[in-house]
Design a protein around this motif. Structure first.
Motif, PDB file in Angstrom:
ATOM      1  N   ARG A 126       0.834  -1.203   0.000  1.00  0.00           N
ATOM      2  CA  ARG A 126       0.000   0.000   0.000  1.00  0.00           C
ATOM      3  C   ARG A 126       0.868   1.253   0.000  1.00  0.00           C
ATOM      4  O   ARG A 126       2.052   1.220   0.335  1.00  0.00           O
ATOM      5  N   SER A 127       0.246   2.364  -0.351  1.00  0.00           N
ATOM      6  CA  SER A 127       0.962   3.643  -0.329  1.00  0.00           C
ATOM      7  C   SER A 127       1.329   3.998   1.105  1.00  0.00           C
ATOM      8  O   SER A 127       0.699   3.528   2.058  1.00  0.00           O
ATOM      9  N   LYS A 129       0.870   6.762   2.629  1.00  0.00           N
ATOM     10  CA  LYS A 129      -0.226   7.497   3.252  1.00  0.00           C
ATOM     11  C   LYS A 129      -1.275   6.522   3.803  1.00  0.00           C
ATOM     12  O   LYS A 129      -1.704   6.649   4.951  1.00  0.00           O
ATOM     13  N   THR A 130      -1.662   5.553   2.998  1.00  0.00           N
ATOM     14  CA  THR A 130      -2.648   4.557   3.425  1.00  0.00           C
ATOM     15  C   THR A 130      -2.107   3.728   4.578  1.00  0.00           C
ATOM     16  O   THR A 130      -2.797   3.498   5.575  1.00  0.00           O
ATOM     17  N   TYR A 134      -3.522   3.528   8.484  1.00  0.00           N
ATOM     18  CA  TYR A 134      -3.948   2.229   9.026  1.00  0.00           C
ATOM     19  C   TYR A 134      -3.158   1.880  10.291  1.00  0.00           C
ATOM     20  O   TYR A 134      -3.733   1.436  11.287  1.00  0.00           O
TER      21      TYR A 134
END
Length: 193
Positions: A126-127, A129-130, A134
């Motif tokens: 995932r990026s 930022k994501t 999380y």
């Protein structure tokens, strides 16, 4: 013969799956990974809230059925919260033994660096930022697990420092294996799904 189910729950990205697989392999116990049920159901649900509720119910039912057939195994996944786990532990007279782990004192950057390096978690793809968002939610969830375990008298292992958490959980598992005795080890192969 009595069931003997060691359950490792807790925050996502804490290291549950990795340590559970290592412990199960070392003791030659079968392992049931509850995240697989989430993955299977994912294609059937558009609403992730309903998906998570369904996975919670299935995870609890899987453990209830394992107890009913006197299975001996290790179960891993964050799908059974401490309150129902404590009730199940009490109803099973300790044959279901739940423990939890998390990283309440960890940092997002520390955990993200480890995940990106090890590539052992879906967040690795995932990026940033994501993943950061999380992981921030999972640090909060780790603190919630820690408080809940204190409230219900269940073991909680702090994986903020992975090596410390692994050592403490491993010692607990070894002690638990000794306490369930050789009858459980002899019946462990019955739990393979």
């Amino acid at each position: 013969m009595a069931s003997a189910i060691y359950f490792i729950g807790g925050a996502s990205a804490s290291g549950k799956s990795v340590v559970a697989r290592a412990l199960a392999a070392e003791a030659q116990w079968p392992i049931v990974e509850l995240d697989e049920f989430y993955d299977i159901l994912d294609s059937a649900f558009e609403d992730h809230t309903n998906l998570e509720k369904a996975t919670d119910k299935i995870a609890l039912q899987v453990v209830v059925q394992l107890l009913a057939v006197n299975a001996a195994c290790l179960v891993e996944g964050g799908w059974i919260d401490p309150a129902p786990a404590k009730k199940l532990k009490d109803r099973s007279q300790g044959q279901f033994y739940p423990v939890y782990c998390g990283y309440p004192n960890g940092t997002v950057e520390q955990r993200l660096t480890m995940i990106k390096r090890e590539k052992a978690h879906w967040l690795a793809e995932r990026s940033k930022k994501t993943a950061r968002a999380y992981l921030e939610s999972q640090i909060k969830h780790s603190r919630w697990y820690q408080r809940q375990c204190g409230q219900y008298g269940l073991p909680f292992f702090d994986f903020s420092d992975i090596s410390v958490g692994v050592a403490a959980l491993s010692a607990n598992y070894t002690d638990w294996l000794r306490s369930v005795g050789t009858h459980a080890k002899a019946t462990a192969s019955q739990a393979i799904l």
